[in-house]
Design a protein around this motif. Structure first.
Motif, PDB file in Angstrom:
ATOM      1  N   GLU A  79       0.826  -1.208   0.000  1.00 39.23           N
ATOM      2  CA  GLU A  79       0.000   0.000   0.000  1.00 39.23           C
ATOM      3  C   GLU A  79       0.866   1.266   0.000  1.00 39.23           C
ATOM      4  N   HIS A  80       2.108   1.136   0.475  1.00 40.16           N
ATOM      5  CA  HIS A  80       3.040   2.263   0.577  1.00 40.16           C
ATOM      6  C   HIS A  80       4.303   1.993  -0.247  1.00 40.16           C
ATOM      7  N   LYS A  81       4.148   1.318  -1.364  1.00 36.69           N
ATOM      8  CA  LYS A  81       5.313   0.830  -2.097  1.00 36.69           C
ATOM      9  C   LYS A  81       6.284   1.922  -2.528  1.00 36.69           C
ATOM     10  N   ASP A  82       5.808   3.132  -2.761  1.00 35.30           N
ATOM     11  CA  ASP A  82       6.723   4.217  -3.142  1.00 35.30           C
ATOM     12  C   ASP A  82       7.767   4.490  -2.064  1.00 35.30           C
ATOM     13  N   ALA A  83       7.409   4.268  -0.809  1.00 35.02           N
ATOM     14  CA  ALA A  83       8.343   4.511   0.298  1.00 35.02           C
ATOM     15  C   ALA A  83       9.465   3.478   0.346  1.00 35.02           C
TER      16      ALA A  83
END
Length: 180
Positions: A79-83
């Motif tokens: 859900e937060h893959k960009d991080a």
């Protein structure tokens, strides 16, 4: 470079994963260790991991897969893959089985997951025969501990893992009919 370790064992601090983590980080400055059996803290772990360059996941094989809490955390990560993009990640799978073949499908999954997350998968290390590490005397685990500590140093220096050492840890892939 900073290291955050995710202990994926349901046993938490009293687990074989904790022992393996201590081996891996033996020659490292104090890594941050979090326990995925504390599901209510997943959001905090996601936020904290943003500050780290390198991530290590250590967890046992459960029914030829990962513990449910590890899978749930991976879904939260997605859900937060960009991080997580471009972070360096290593996975250590361990099991009570004496053969490494039981972990091979999970290894394929972790390689695929790394690709979907756009992380730099430094490697998937399989350590069979781990049940009991937490209660064994040090002289019984000395060789595995030394190999694991060496791999930890390689991870932090960004050197590729010595495949001979990884293979020694993996041991026998499958027992032949004479060994059964």
């Amino acid at each position: 470079m900073s290291l955050m370790v995710f202990n994926g064992s349901p046993r938490g601090k009293k687990s074989n994963s904790a022992v393996i983590t201590s081996w891996f980080s033996k020659n490292l400055e104090d890594p941050t260790i979090v326990y995925l059996n504390k599901i209510k803290h997943f959001d905090d772990y996601i936020d904290a991991s943003k500050a780290y360059d390198k991530l290590l996941f250590v967890f046992p094989l459960y029914v030829d897969g990962m513990p449910g809490q590890v899978k749930a955390f991976f879904e939260k990560m997605y859900e937060h893959k960009d991080a997580f993009e471009s972070k360096h990640v290593t996975f250590i799978i361990h099991s009570g089985f004496s053969e490494s073949i039981h972990s091979k499908n999970l290894k394929k999954y972790l390689i695929r997951f790394s690709s979907l997350m756009n992380v730099n998968n430094h490697g998937v290390i399989i350590i069979p025969g781990s049940e009991g590490f937490r209660i064994m005397p040090e002289n019984m685990t000395k060789k595995k501990a030394a190999l694991t500590a060496s791999l930890g140093s390689m991870f932090m220096s960004a050197s590729p893992y010595n495949q001979s050492m990884v293979q020694k840890l993996e041991g026998i892939e499958k027992l032949n009919w004479l060994q059964t």
